[in-house]
Write an enzyme that holds these catalytic residues in place. Sequence first.
Site, PDB file in Angstrom:
ATOM      1  CG  ASN A  74      -6.689  -1.361   0.873  1.00 48.50           C
ATOM      2  OD1 ASN A  74      -5.948  -0.835   0.044  1.00 48.50           O
ATOM      3  ND2 ASN A  74      -6.251  -1.870   2.010  1.00 48.50           N
TER       4      ASN A  74
ATOM      5  CG  HIS B  86      -3.430   3.080   2.125  1.00 51.20           C
ATOM      6  ND1 HIS B  86      -3.732   2.772   0.827  1.00 51.20           N
ATOM      7  CD2 HIS B  86      -3.630   1.943   2.849  1.00 51.20           C
ATOM      8  CE1 HIS B  86      -4.087   1.505   0.759  1.00 51.20           C
ATOM      9  NE2 HIS B  86      -4.036   0.978   1.967  1.00 51.20           N
TER      10      HIS B  86
ATOM     11  CB  CYS C 173      -0.947  -0.002   1.182  1.00 56.27           C
ATOM     12  SG  CYS C 173      -1.991  -1.464   1.230  1.00 56.27           S
TER      13      CYS C 173
HETATM   14  N1  ACO Z   1     -19.177  -9.687   7.559  1.00 49.97           N
HETATM   15  C1  ACO Z   1     -19.717 -10.043   8.742  1.00 49.97           C
HETATM   16  N2  ACO Z   1     -18.976 -10.450   9.783  1.00 49.97           N
HETATM   17  C2  ACO Z   1     -17.642 -10.467   9.620  1.00 49.97           C
HETATM   18  C3  ACO Z   1     -17.020 -10.110   8.414  1.00 49.97           C
HETATM   19  C4  ACO Z   1     -17.842  -9.708   7.359  1.00 49.97           C
HETATM   20  N3  ACO Z   1     -17.348  -9.337   6.156  1.00 49.97           N
HETATM   21  N4  ACO Z   1     -15.687 -10.228   8.554  1.00 49.97           N
HETATM   22  C5  ACO Z   1     -15.468 -10.647   9.817  1.00 49.97           C
HETATM   23  N5  ACO Z   1     -16.645 -10.806  10.444  1.00 49.97           N
HETATM   24  C6  ACO Z   1     -16.892 -11.241  11.811  1.00 49.97           C
HETATM   25  C7  ACO Z   1     -15.723 -11.978  12.391  1.00 49.97           C
HETATM   26  O1  ACO Z   1     -15.755 -13.333  11.996  1.00 49.97           O
HETATM   27  C8  ACO Z   1     -15.950 -11.787  13.877  1.00 49.97           C
HETATM   28  O2  ACO Z   1     -16.915 -12.720  14.284  1.00 49.97           O
HETATM   29  P1  ACO Z   1     -16.763 -13.476  15.673  1.00 49.97           P
HETATM   30  O3  ACO Z   1     -16.739 -12.407  16.714  1.00 49.97           O
HETATM   31  O4  ACO Z   1     -17.970 -14.352  15.721  1.00 49.97           O
HETATM   32  O5  ACO Z   1     -15.468 -14.221  15.566  1.00 49.97           O
HETATM   33  C9  ACO Z   1     -16.583 -10.406  13.967  1.00 49.97           C
HETATM   34  O6  ACO Z   1     -17.061 -10.104  12.635  1.00 49.97           O
HETATM   35  C10 ACO Z   1     -15.636  -9.329  14.396  1.00 49.97           C
HETATM   36  O7  ACO Z   1     -14.459  -9.438  13.637  1.00 49.97           O
HETATM   37  P2  ACO Z   1     -13.238  -8.519  13.922  1.00 49.97           P
HETATM   38  O8  ACO Z   1     -12.081  -8.999  13.140  1.00 49.97           O
HETATM   39  O9  ACO Z   1     -13.091  -8.348  15.399  1.00 49.97           O
HETATM   40  O10 ACO Z   1     -13.757  -7.138  13.329  1.00 49.97           O
HETATM   41  P3  ACO Z   1     -13.041  -5.745  13.383  1.00 49.97           P
HETATM   42  O11 ACO Z   1     -13.913  -4.765  14.052  1.00 49.97           O
HETATM   43  O12 ACO Z   1     -11.617  -5.839  13.836  1.00 49.97           O
HETATM   44  O13 ACO Z   1     -13.017  -5.346  11.844  1.00 49.97           O
HETATM   45  C11 ACO Z   1     -11.551  -5.269   9.936  1.00 49.97           C
HETATM   46  C12 ACO Z   1     -12.332  -6.157  10.919  1.00 49.97           C
HETATM   47  C13 ACO Z   1     -12.548  -4.432   9.168  1.00 49.97           C
HETATM   48  C14 ACO Z   1     -10.779  -6.171   8.979  1.00 49.97           C
HETATM   49  C15 ACO Z   1     -10.605  -4.371  10.727  1.00 49.97           C
HETATM   50  O14 ACO Z   1      -9.851  -5.118  11.654  1.00 49.97           O
HETATM   51  C16 ACO Z   1      -9.695  -3.617   9.829  1.00 49.97           C
HETATM   52  O15 ACO Z   1     -10.102  -2.803   9.053  1.00 49.97           O
HETATM   53  N6  ACO Z   1      -8.381  -3.828   9.957  1.00 49.97           N
HETATM   54  C17 ACO Z   1      -7.434  -3.155   9.126  1.00 49.97           C
HETATM   55  C18 ACO Z   1      -7.041  -4.084   8.093  1.00 49.97           C
HETATM   56  C19 ACO Z   1      -6.942  -3.476   6.741  1.00 49.97           C
HETATM   57  O16 ACO Z   1      -7.525  -2.466   6.405  1.00 49.97           O
HETATM   58  N7  ACO Z   1      -6.191  -4.171   5.934  1.00 49.97           N
HETATM   59  C20 ACO Z   1      -6.055  -3.799   4.603  1.00 49.97           C
HETATM   60  C21 ACO Z   1      -4.690  -3.956   4.177  1.00 49.97           C
HETATM   61  S1  ACO Z   1      -3.630  -3.083   5.182  1.00 49.97           S
HETATM   62  C22 ACO Z   1      -3.635  -1.592   4.727  1.00 49.97           C
HETATM   63  O17 ACO Z   1      -4.022  -1.294   3.644  1.00 49.97           O
HETATM   64  C23 ACO Z   1      -3.199  -0.632   5.728  1.00 49.97           C
END
Ligand code: ACO
Length: 326
Positions: free
Chosen positions: A283, A253, A116
């Site tokens: 993204n 980003h 990224c």
């Molecule tokens: N739809 C519904 N439920 C979902 C989904 C989905 N698409 N994805 C995950 N869940 C569920 C999980 O399974 C979990 O369920 P559980 O509690 O029964 O196990 C629950 O939702 C919560 O999941 P978390 O991972 O705790 O959710 P969080 O609030 O952390 O959000 C996310 C997840 C959006 C990925 C967040 O952590 C994030 O944005 N992280 C940054 C990662 C990123 O942007 N990466 C991109 C590349 S890196 C970069 O570009 C910087």
Amino acid sequence: MSQIRSRIIGTGYSLPAKVLTNDDLSKMVETSDEWISTRTGIRSRHVASEGEYTSDFCVKAAQMALKNADMSAEDIDFIIVATVTPDNTFPATAAKVGKILGIRAGVAAMDVNAACSGFIYASQIADNMIRLGQIKNALVIGAETLSRIVDWNDRNTCVLFGDGAGAAIFKAYEEKGTSADRGILSVKIFADASHYDTLCSDSGVSFNQKSGFIHMDGKEVFKIAIPSLIEGVESSLALAGLSLSDVDWYIPHQANARIIDSVAKNLEIDDSKVIVTVDHHGNTSAASIPLALAESVESGKVKAGNLIVISSMGAGFTWGGMVVRI
Ligand code: ACO
């Protein structure tokens, strides 16, 4: 004392025609528009169709940037493409772009893989070459077809990513050598390889001869993204001898609206100065910043003379920042 600076004299972008909404995704995996939009701010993303490649988006973005710069492909003397999704393992996608655009023999062409942060890394390379007098006009592109390395059965990742390309033409100009100059005023790039496995493809050419799928520890990436994006802003502004009060626009980003909000709040940047495209692009990794820049120039939001601070964070981990007066 006068100094050679890289001015960004033209920008362009290209997105696949096919749009995938959150509702479309909810028919593919167990998810909902409500979950995706509240957790990420993403509502839709563009995805490549069969037969569309990273180089196709690069070429269209480059053609638009060349037109806006009032230049032709013959004027380009360096091509650099930031991507983690090249058409082929080798040669570089930049070489394919050169072939399609008909760039003359002798012009250096290379890809850079910094995930990224790729566009900032590529800008650092092109800007250094311009300031050293090695080249005059660089074609700098960030482009991805992340849809090809997304596991469409994995709801944790498939809702986050999109495809597209953004391009910029850098041109050498003699400026006064002050922070009031137009052009790239500073670039800072960083990496911390201790996070190599936190966000990665599970495969690779040397590893198992496959391209694999994106895997990540979302919570860990989220946590580290915020201070990294802040460091990108603060370190590049300090290097340029400028402060946040001088800034007209912040282009972060585009990974997640909650990350962007948190960074802006921490830095006390007013929301009205933050460019956000993650809602309709998702993204797009290395393409995210040049796409956001080109879209905001096209819409008239970003105008000649505006001061922009940019920062990014991605796999590696890599991160960085740059300051440009457009
Ligand atoms: N739809 C519904 N439920 C979902 C989904 C989905 N698409 N994805 C995950 N869940 C569920 C999980 O399974 C979990 O369920 P559980 O509690 O029964 O196990 C629950 O939702 C919560 O999941 P978390 O991972 O705790 O959710 P969080 O609030 O952390 O959000 C996310 C997840 C959006 C990925 C967040 O952590 C994030 O944005 N992280 C940054 C990662 C990123 O942007 N990466 C991109 C590349 S890196 C970069 O570009 C910087």
